[in-house]
Design a protein around this motif. Structure first.
Motif, short mmCIF file in Angstrom:
data_model
loop_
_atom_site.label_atom_id
_atom_site.label_comp_id
_atom_site.label_asym_id
_atom_site.label_seq_id
_atom_site.Cartn_x
_atom_site.Cartn_y
_atom_site.Cartn_z
N LEU A 23 0.88 -1.16 -0.15
CA LEU A 23 -0.03 0.00 0.06
C LEU A 23 0.96 1.25 -0.06
CD1 LEU A 23 -2.60 -1.02 2.33
CD2 LEU A 23 -3.01 -0.97 0.02
N LEU A 24 2.09 1.28 0.57
CA LEU A 24 2.68 2.38 0.67
C LEU A 24 3.45 2.65 -0.62
CD1 LEU A 24 4.34 1.93 4.26
CD2 LEU A 24 2.61 3.79 3.64
N VAL A 25 3.92 1.64 -1.25
CA VAL A 25 4.67 1.99 -2.67
C VAL A 25 3.46 2.15 -3.88
CG1 VAL A 25 6.72 0.83 -2.01
CG2 VAL A 25 4.91 -0.36 -2.96
N ALA A 26 2.18 1.87 -3.46
CA ALA A 26 1.20 1.95 -4.40
C ALA A 26 1.04 3.42 -4.95
CB ALA A 26 -0.26 1.55 -3.89
N LYS A 31 -3.96 10.41 1.45
CA LYS A 31 -5.30 10.14 2.09
C LYS A 31 -6.05 8.80 1.60
CE LYS A 31 -9.57 12.60 2.25
NZ LYS A 31 -10.36 13.93 1.99
N ASP A 32 -6.07 8.64 0.47
CA ASP A 32 -6.32 7.21 -0.15
C ASP A 32 -5.98 6.19 0.34
OD1 ASP A 32 -8.33 8.65 -1.51
OD2 ASP A 32 -6.90 8.43 -3.61
N THR A 33 -4.63 6.30 0.36
CA THR A 33 -3.62 4.97 1.13
C THR A 33 -4.02 4.67 2.67
OG1 THR A 33 -1.99 5.50 -0.52
CG2 THR A 33 -1.55 4.12 1.50
N ARG A 34 -4.09 5.82 3.27
CA ARG A 34 -4.49 5.76 4.80
C ARG A 34 -5.99 5.19 4.79
NH1 ARG A 34 -1.65 10.51 4.80
NH2 ARG A 34 -3.58 11.82 4.67
#
Length: 100
Positions: A23-26, A31-34
């Motif tokens: 998720l962090l490298v996506a 905001k969307d990742t969190r």
């Protein structure tokens, strides 16, 4: 802690680490990742809770079955002991009446 529990904990840790790194490298903004991380964490928490509750129910059923089996065995043992006692009592009375 036994071998299976250690393996399960390690597997869950590796899974969560992999998800977090993915998720962090996506290519999404923070905001969307969190939000995605929060939703995934809630899903995992809900699944873990469901499995825990199901396990408790299964353990409760197993405990009831074990209790019933134990009580049945105790009852059978009492019946057999009573039968043996009656048999011994009859034999002793027979010996006493034959000797008396």
């Amino acid at each position: 802690m036994n071998k299976n529990q250690k393996f399960l904990i390690g597997s869950i840790g590796a899974l969560l680490t992999g998800i977090a790194i993915g998720l962090l490298v996506a290519p999404k903004d923070g905001k969307d990742t969190r939000k995605l991380i929060k939703n995934k964490a809630n899903d995992l928490g809900g699944n873990a809770k469901d499995k825990y509750e199901k396990s408790l129910e299964e353990l409760s059923v197993l405990a009831d079955r074990l209790k019933d089996g134990f009580l049945k065995n105790v009852s059978n043992a009492k019946d057999k002991a009573g039968s043996v006692a009656d048999n011994v009592n009859e034999r002793v009375r027979g010996v006493v009446s034959n000797n008396g």
